[in-house]
Design an enzyme around this catalytic site. Structure first.
Site, short mmCIF file in Angstrom:
data_model
loop_
_atom_site.label_atom_id
_atom_site.label_comp_id
_atom_site.label_asym_id
_atom_site.label_seq_id
_atom_site.Cartn_x
_atom_site.Cartn_y
_atom_site.Cartn_z
N SER A 288 2.18 -7.52 0.73
CA SER A 288 3.56 -7.55 1.21
C SER A 288 4.30 -6.23 1.21
CB SER A 288 4.36 -8.58 0.42
OG SER A 288 3.90 -9.88 0.67
N SER B 106 5.80 -9.76 2.93
CA SER B 106 7.14 -10.32 2.81
C SER B 106 8.24 -9.26 2.71
CB SER B 106 7.21 -11.25 1.59
OG SER B 106 6.92 -10.55 0.40
N LYS C 290 14.87 -5.53 -1.81
CA LYS C 290 14.32 -6.75 -1.22
C LYS C 290 14.88 -7.94 -1.98
CE LYS C 290 9.79 -9.02 -0.65
NZ LYS C 290 8.34 -8.83 -0.92
#
Length: 487
Positions: free
Chosen positions: A173, A149, A74
């Site tokens: 997230s 996220s 990520k």
């Protein structure tokens, strides 16, 4: 190309490498072929370094449990030396010359990192639709959100590009996108995984990093590789009694499970989600567990306010830091929501933040009391299935904060008039079940057990006692084995 690539989890692929049935190069070839085919339509990956990944194979990957398995990071907290870190922002484009401690441990596990995934700017919005790289589409339904996220990582796993991807969780997230994309996602206990060397803690201890996976055992095995205290870290929790992977292999023991229906933000839970919750409870009882309806004693109105105050103060500090390090031109490119959260954060006093942190302790106490009588708590992960793009980025939230930004006491004004709840409500409502785990620091997981009538996944969240990921992994493995997953 290795055509059976998508049929294996990460440990399964690593076993093929170990026995010589397939090579790390063949696995990378397969992952890149899937990425070439599927990523253009979902936009999960925003930066690739294919040649570097091939060089890593030539130089020799570490002989860890995931040797040769393709892996993605990520693009938020994870520094990977020599590759850009942009954090979903138009204003940031740094190239670190070092690896984050977690990335270093990932490398030691043997994974072959070849790309970075999409994320909302600084991970602040719970849908992956940054202005910098555009939206990531849900592999189950184009035009729908993956959540955030860690939405890019969730989509990469759900689309079969990789069996396992890195993620982070400050308000849900990992669990949120796991639910909406139909993959398994566990947020570990506060302090379980390292955040250094750049952070001892992030968002006052709310943030934890781990992976999103197709299988429970992959998540457990990677936590065995990545967890453990690091120098300078503010938290040092006890190691597991055995390995996390061993917990997935043990016979499941009967648990006392608290069933919670009450969202911790004022919102309505979708009827399909509530039906999935009831079905899950019935299935658990058939498997020998005791399920009792019980709610933690938490002041719902104060709960979301306390979270919002702390996070906005953290965003204000972050924006000020980037202004000092990279200049005003960098900050000018930030999205309106980021700048406005920072403005709101500056309007709070130090006393406001300390008071909010005391509220966090009240949540920790309430959950500790509940989990004295129960092994885990069950609730939905997200109140609804995935929403179409454009629903969650709250433009009104951006506009009204801009109008009020000149007021010194803007934060208190907006709270007292109810405008914060009105503006931020669409976002906070989706986090109604997940942010409790970040405030409390407790481990939690989203398990992909259900699908909506329209073909969108519905995850169920289980929260465990502090430091007790073993019970969660043991339960998740039983559910995976007995009920099957939607991924």
């Amino acid at each position: 190309m290795f055509k059976e690539y998508g049929k294996y989890d990460a440990l399964g692929l690593a076993e093929l490498v170990r026995t010589g049935a397939v090579s790390p190069k063949e696995l990378l070839d397969a992952a890149l072929a899937v990425a070439n085919e599927r990523n253009p339509s979902i936009n999960a990956i925003i930066h690739r370094f294919d040649e570097r990944a091939y060089r890593q194979i030539e130089q020799g990957l570490p002989d860890g449990p995931f040797k040769g398995v393709p892996f993605v990071l990520k693009d938020l907290l994870a520094c990977f030396a020599g590759e850009p870190l942009r954090m979903g922002s138009r204003g940031i484009a740094v190239v670190p010359d070092y690896d984050s401690e977690l990335v270093r441990r990932y490398k030691a596990s043997g994974v072959n990192i070849f790309a970075k995934t999409n994320t909302p700017e600084f991970g602040l919005i719970i849908t992956t639709e940054p202005k910098s790289f555009g939206p990531t589409h849900n592999p189950h339904k184009h035009g729908y959100s993956t959540g955030g996220s860690s939405g890019g990582s969730a989509a990469a796993v759900a689309a079969g590009i990789v069996p396992m991807a890195h993620g982070g969780d400050g308000g849900g997230s990992i669990r949120f996108p796991s639910s909406w994309c139909g993959v398994f996602g566990l947020k570990p206990s506060r302090g379980r995984n390292p955040l250094g060397p750049d952070n001892g803690e992030d968002w006052q201890g709310a943030v934890a990093e781990h992976v999103l996976t197709r299988s429970v055992r992959d998540s457990a095995a990677m936590l065995d590789c990545s967890s453990g205290h690091e120098i300078g870290a503010p938290y040092n929790i006890a190691p597991p009694k055995g390995s996390f992977l061993a917990a997935t292999q043990r016979e499941a023991r009967p648990l006392r499970i608290a069933l919670s229906r009450k969202p911790l933000v004022n919102t309505v839970v979708d009827a399909e989600v509530l039906a999935a919750l009831d079905t899950t409870a019935q299935s658990l009882e058939k498997l020998g567990h005791v399920v009792v309806e019980a709610e933690p004693q938490i002041d719902v109105k104060q709960f979301w306010r306390d979270f919002f105050v702390v996070v906005c103060a953290e965003v204000a500090s972050m924006v000020d830091r980037y202004r000092r390090e990279y200049g005003a031109a960098c900050v000018a490119k930030f999205e309106p929501a980021t700048k406005n959260m920072a403005m709101l954060g500056r309007s709070f006093s130090g006393a406001d933040v300390i008071t909010a942190k005391r509220g966090w302790h009240d949540v920790q106490l309430a959950m500790g009391r509940l989990l004295t009588d129960f092994d885990v708590m069950l609730c939905p992960t997200v109140p609804t299935p995935a929403e179409p793009h454009g629903v969650l980025p709250n433009s009104r939230f951006e506009e009204l904060l801009m109008l009020a930004s000149h007021r010194v006491n803007m934060g208190k004004l907006l709270f007292n008039t109810g405008l914060v709840e009105q503006m931020a409500g669409p976002i906070l409502a989706k986090m109604a079940f997940t942010i409790m785990g970040n405030v409390s620091g407790l481990p939690g997981m989203s398990v992909p057990l259900h699908m909506s009538e329209s073909g969108l996944p519905i995850g169920m969240q289980f929260t465990g006692r502090m430091g007790d990921e073993e019970t969660l992994f043991n339960l998740a493995a039983q559910l995976e084995r007995e009920l099957g997953f939607t991924c």
